[in-house]
Motif scaffolding. Structure first.
Motif, PDB file in Angstrom:
ATOM      1  N   VAL A 105       1.060  -1.054  -0.068  1.00 13.33           N
ATOM      2  CA  VAL A 105      -0.002   0.069  -0.026  1.00 13.33           C
ATOM      3  C   VAL A 105       0.920   1.249  -0.043  1.00 13.33           C
ATOM      4  CG1 VAL A 105      -1.530   1.344   1.587  1.00 13.33           C
ATOM      5  CG2 VAL A 105      -1.973  -1.145   0.950  1.00 13.33           C
ATOM      6  N   THR A 117      -6.966   1.049  10.931  1.00 14.56           N
ATOM      7  CA  THR A 117      -8.044   0.547  10.141  1.00 14.56           C
ATOM      8  C   THR A 117      -7.815  -1.128   9.799  1.00 14.56           C
ATOM      9  OG1 THR A 117      -8.498   2.521   9.244  1.00 14.56           O
ATOM     10  CG2 THR A 117      -9.439   0.667   8.152  1.00 14.56           C
ATOM     11  N   LEU A 118      -6.696  -1.160   9.285  1.00 15.60           N
ATOM     12  CA  LEU A 118      -6.067  -2.699   8.920  1.00 15.60           C
ATOM     13  C   LEU A 118      -6.137  -3.350  10.025  1.00 15.60           C
ATOM     14  CD1 LEU A 118      -2.995  -2.284   6.594  1.00 15.60           C
ATOM     15  CD2 LEU A 118      -5.382  -2.691   5.962  1.00 15.60           C
ATOM     16  N   SER A 165      -5.038  -4.481   0.808  1.00 17.82           N
ATOM     17  CA  SER A 165      -4.628  -3.329   0.027  1.00 17.82           C
ATOM     18  C   SER A 165      -5.780  -2.662  -0.522  1.00 17.82           C
ATOM     19  CB  SER A 165      -3.531  -3.651  -0.650  1.00 17.82           C
ATOM     20  OG  SER A 165      -2.722  -4.778  -0.073  1.00 17.82           O
ATOM     21  N   ALA A 170      -7.268  -0.135   1.961  1.00 18.61           N
ATOM     22  CA  ALA A 170      -6.727   0.949   2.626  1.00 18.61           C
ATOM     23  C   ALA A 170      -6.171   1.882   1.450  1.00 18.61           C
ATOM     24  CB  ALA A 170      -5.355   0.326   3.487  1.00 18.61           C
ATOM     25  N   TYR A 183      -7.752   5.642   0.867  1.00 21.90           N
ATOM     26  CA  TYR A 183      -7.470   6.667   1.614  1.00 21.90           C
ATOM     27  C   TYR A 183      -6.198   7.359   1.562  1.00 21.90           C
ATOM     28  CZ  TYR A 183      -6.803   9.151   6.085  1.00 21.90           C
ATOM     29  OH  TYR A 183      -6.478  10.198   7.222  1.00 21.90           O
ATOM     30  N   LEU A 184      -5.055   6.541   1.690  1.00 21.68           N
ATOM     31  CA  LEU A 184      -3.784   6.954   1.843  1.00 21.68           C
ATOM     32  C   LEU A 184      -3.314   7.904   0.509  1.00 21.68           C
ATOM     33  CD1 LEU A 184      -1.328   6.980   3.654  1.00 21.68           C
ATOM     34  CD2 LEU A 184      -0.730   4.803   2.619  1.00 21.68           C
ATOM     35  N   THR A 209      -4.110   4.295   8.537  1.00 19.96           N
ATOM     36  CA  THR A 209      -4.339   2.861   7.765  1.00 19.96           C
ATOM     37  C   THR A 209      -4.257   1.776   8.422  1.00 19.96           C
ATOM     38  OG1 THR A 209      -3.871   4.233   5.724  1.00 19.96           O
ATOM     39  CG2 THR A 209      -3.542   1.826   5.785  1.00 19.96           C
ATOM     40  N   LYS A 224     -13.324   2.884  -1.756  1.00 21.73           N
ATOM     41  CA  LYS A 224     -13.460   3.239  -0.298  1.00 21.73           C
ATOM     42  C   LYS A 224     -15.207   3.067   0.106  1.00 21.73           C
ATOM     43  CE  LYS A 224     -12.301   5.019   3.434  1.00 21.73           C
ATOM     44  NZ  LYS A 224     -11.228   4.687   4.278  1.00 21.73           N
TER      45      LYS A 224
END
Length: 352
Positions: free
Chosen positions: A122, A263-264, A203, A206, A209-210, A260, A153
């Motif tokens: 990611v 969240t992961l 992946s 996430a 957002y990143l 991230t 998302k």
């Protein structure tokens, strides 16, 4: 001759903030452990009856409850469990009678491998896509890419995981295994194919957002005054992007990576259950089904401490990479001294 005076080394300006931040994180972990312990004790089912079965006599259930300490007041149970947890003893699993720490050690290692694989995919992909979209902002590629990222998302993680299974693991494809059952006797390097689908599912969850955070940080840096001044001086644009803009855009990206990761950790629990990956998520799911209270409490405590540690490291890196934040407390004290204001801890009783 007078001896030379030895000045004590000056402590970093951010050290007091770090100590306070660490205490706040530990307090948060303690409060969450208290809430989770009370919540697990309030579950409607009885662990003793789950272990012995629904047809067990009442005398056997009461005896097992006494052996497990379930007949004691809940506050005393929590204090005994928390004291044992501080010494590294997380109790024994009600399902397997094995030490909880031994079970979590192996399961957490598998989850850590999974999260490491996701981060290795990611972070470089988000940096490349974010920088590329920022350099081509408002173009057709930028608009279509943002639409795709918003779609990813908005899609729930379990739908992405199921879609990947239907795409790569059905009989007409059968490229990748749909179930990630690992052999503990073999190394992970020989079983990388079992990690592809879980890593890809997390992946895709996430990445949007990143990528958008890196893109926004790059656009803000490209529109700053120092970039305009550098272009007026005739500095090559490539050097401006990679030597000046990207380092300044990495500071917001650190907080994005931390979010991230947080969240992961939650997404990994769901992905491990879908793909039957032998990580901490499947252990938590099995513990909830069996009402294995020591296992549930230990897993939640480990996840909480991991989130607190991630937040602490992200905040520390942000402060160390930002000069204004790194010297904020020292600058405030200097400004107060210039104004003739003495801090309260340096005042004498007569001056107060």
């Amino acid at each position: 001759m007078s001896e030379p005076s030895c000045k004590s080394p000056r402590t970093p300006a951010w050290l007091s903030w770090f100590i306070g931040r660490l205490g706040y994180g530990l307090l948060t972990a303690w409060l969450i452990s208290l809430v989770v312990f009370i919540a697990t004790q309030a579950l409607p089912s009885d662990p003793a009856r789950v272990i012995l079965g629904p047809d067990a006599p009442l005398e056997s259930i009461l005896t097992l409850q006494h052996q497990l300490g379930l007949d004691q007041p809940i506050l005393w149970q929590y204090l005994r469990w928390f004291g044992s947890a501080l010494s590294g003893d997380l109790g024994e699993s009600l399902d397997s009678n094995a030490p909880v720490s031994d079970i979590l050690w192996g399961r957490f290692g598998y989850t850590l491998v999974l999260l490491t694989g996701v981060i290795l995919v990611v972070v470089p992909a988000a940096l490349a896509l974010g920088v590329g979209l920022a350099l081509r902002r408002d173009s057709r590629l930028d608009r279509w890419s943002l639409s795709l990222l918003i779609f990813l998302k908005a899609t729930p993680g379990f739908l992405l995981a199921i879609g990947l299974v239907l795409l790569f693991s059905m009989p007409h494809m059968d490229w990748l295994p749909a179930v990630s059952i690992l052999d503990p006797d073999q190394s992970l390097l020989r079983q990388l194919k079992f990690l592809v689908l879980p890593v890809l599912a997390l992946s895709l969850t996430a990445l949007p957002y990143l990528t958008r955070m890196v893109r926004a940080a790059m656009i803000e840096a490209l529109d700053s005054d120092y970039v305009v001044a550098a272009r007026l001086r005739g500095i090559p644009y490539r050097r401006i992007v990679w030597g000046h803009t990207l380092p300044n855009a990495l500071v917001p990206a650190i907080q994005g990576v931390a979010l991230t990761l947080r969240t992961l950790i939650g997404g990994a629990v769901l992905a491990e259950v879908i793909f039957s990956y032998p990580g901490i998520g499947t252990a938590l799911n099995a513990a909830i089904q069996m009402r294995d209270l020591p296992m549930i409490q230990a897993i939640v405590l480990v996840i909480t401490l991991a989130v607190v540690l991630i937040n602490l490291l992200a905040d520390l890196l942000t402060v160390l990479l930002t000069p204004k934040l790194r010297t904020a407390r020292r600058v405030t004290m200097i400004q107060r001294n210039r104004r003739g204001i003495t801090p309260w801890w340096r005042r004498s009783r007569g001056d107060a």
